[in-house]
Design a protein around this motif. Structure first.
Motif, PDB file in Angstrom:
ATOM      1  N   GLU A  76       0.855  -1.186   0.015  1.00 20.43           N
ATOM      2  CA  GLU A  76      -0.137   0.042   0.007  1.00 20.43           C
ATOM      3  C   GLU A  76       0.874   1.315  -0.017  1.00 20.43           C
ATOM      4  O   GLU A  76       0.698   2.314  -0.819  1.00 20.43           O
ATOM      5  N   THR A  77       2.165   1.069   1.011  1.00 23.40           N
ATOM      6  CA  THR A  77       2.849   2.529   1.070  1.00 23.40           C
ATOM      7  C   THR A  77       3.535   2.842  -0.334  1.00 23.40           C
ATOM      8  O   THR A  77       3.786   3.858  -0.690  1.00 23.40           O
ATOM      9  N   GLU A  78       3.739   1.680  -1.174  1.00 25.07           N
ATOM     10  CA  GLU A  78       4.770   1.937  -2.168  1.00 25.07           C
ATOM     11  C   GLU A  78       3.737   2.475  -3.430  1.00 25.07           C
ATOM     12  O   GLU A  78       4.021   3.291  -4.355  1.00 25.07           O
ATOM     13  N   LEU A  79       2.418   2.543  -3.286  1.00 25.90           N
ATOM     14  CA  LEU A  79       1.444   3.034  -4.172  1.00 25.90           C
ATOM     15  C   LEU A  79       1.472   4.756  -4.014  1.00 25.90           C
ATOM     16  O   LEU A  79       0.913   5.252  -4.935  1.00 25.90           O
TER      17      LEU A  79
ATOM     18  N   ALA B 200      -4.440   1.724  -2.316  1.00 25.37           N
ATOM     19  CA  ALA B 200      -4.510   0.522  -2.705  1.00 25.37           C
ATOM     20  C   ALA B 200      -5.880  -0.077  -3.352  1.00 25.37           C
ATOM     21  O   ALA B 200      -6.187  -0.712  -4.310  1.00 25.37           O
ATOM     22  N   GLU B 201      -7.070   0.394  -2.915  1.00 21.74           N
ATOM     23  CA  GLU B 201      -8.299   0.017  -3.125  1.00 21.74           C
ATOM     24  C   GLU B 201      -8.771   0.836  -4.596  1.00 21.74           C
ATOM     25  O   GLU B 201      -9.437   0.285  -5.231  1.00 21.74           O
ATOM     26  N   ARG B 202      -8.231   1.915  -4.813  1.00 22.01           N
ATOM     27  CA  ARG B 202      -8.622   2.780  -6.038  1.00 22.01           C
ATOM     28  C   ARG B 202      -7.564   2.473  -7.029  1.00 22.01           C
ATOM     29  O   ARG B 202      -7.466   3.484  -8.069  1.00 22.01           O
ATOM     30  N   ALA B 203      -6.539   1.636  -6.888  1.00 24.80           N
ATOM     31  CA  ALA B 203      -5.435   1.613  -7.747  1.00 24.80           C
ATOM     32  C   ALA B 203      -5.836   1.264  -9.321  1.00 24.80           C
ATOM     33  O   ALA B 203      -6.987   0.508  -9.432  1.00 24.80           O
ATOM     34  N   GLY B 204      -5.366   1.988 -10.118  1.00 31.23           N
ATOM     35  CA  GLY B 204      -5.999   2.063 -11.643  1.00 31.23           C
ATOM     36  C   GLY B 204      -7.000   3.117 -11.847  1.00 31.23           C
ATOM     37  O   GLY B 204      -6.981   3.576 -13.064  1.00 31.23           O
ATOM     38  N   THR B 205      -7.753   3.578 -10.810  1.00 34.41           N
ATOM     39  CA  THR B 205      -8.895   4.726 -10.946  1.00 34.41           C
ATOM     40  C   THR B 205      -8.514   6.024 -10.366  1.00 34.41           C
ATOM     41  O   THR B 205      -8.994   6.897 -10.803  1.00 34.41           O
ATOM     42  N   LEU B 206      -7.437   5.945  -9.432  1.00 38.57           N
ATOM     43  CA  LEU B 206      -7.254   7.117  -8.628  1.00 38.57           C
ATOM     44  C   LEU B 206      -5.860   6.963  -8.155  1.00 38.57           C
ATOM     45  O   LEU B 206      -5.289   5.886  -7.567  1.00 38.57           O
ATOM     46  N   THR B 207      -4.935   7.904  -8.542  1.00 36.88           N
ATOM     47  CA  THR B 207      -3.566   7.933  -7.891  1.00 36.88           C
ATOM     48  C   THR B 207      -3.288   8.869  -6.729  1.00 36.88           C
ATOM     49  O   THR B 207      -4.185   9.847  -6.546  1.00 36.88           O
TER      50      THR B 207
END
Length: 112
Positions: free
Chosen positions: A4-7, A51-58
């Protein structure tokens, strides 16, 4: 596996345009400072959202003390301040640490 923290990556005054304004997806930017206790409280919440929104929110963070130009440009007066950017434009600002559910609801409202 990405944690998560790497995102949640840090940006600077120098790379803000490329890392935030030029992104095709919405970007939530956390303006924070090392001395700010609420900033540290919201960091794990932002990691979960990333993590939950990976791909739709940065999700990106910027140390407001080390990068004063960007904070001044977007009139950041209190920390933490979260600004949601869509197509390079700020569309919503959230000030202060907030529970994950409230923050997600506010993000979703802003993206409608």
């Amino acid at each position: 596996m990405i944690t998560e923290t790497e995102l949640v990556r840090s940006v600077t005054d120098e790379n803000f345009a490329d890392q935030v304004l030029a992104r095709p997806e919405p970007v939530l930017v956390d303006f924070w400072a090392q001395w700010c206790p609420p900033c540290h409280m919201i960091a794990p919440v932002l990691a979960k959202i990333a993590a939950e929104r990976a791909g739709t929110l940065t999700v990106r963070t910027i140390d407001n003390d080390a990068n004063p130009v960007t904070g001044a440009r977007f009139r950041v007066m209190s920390l933490p301040t979260l600004i949601l950017f869509v197509a390079g434009e700020p569309v919503a600002t959230f000030v202060g640490a907030q529970p994950k559910a409230r923050l997600l609801a506010r993000i979703d409202d802003a993206l409608r």
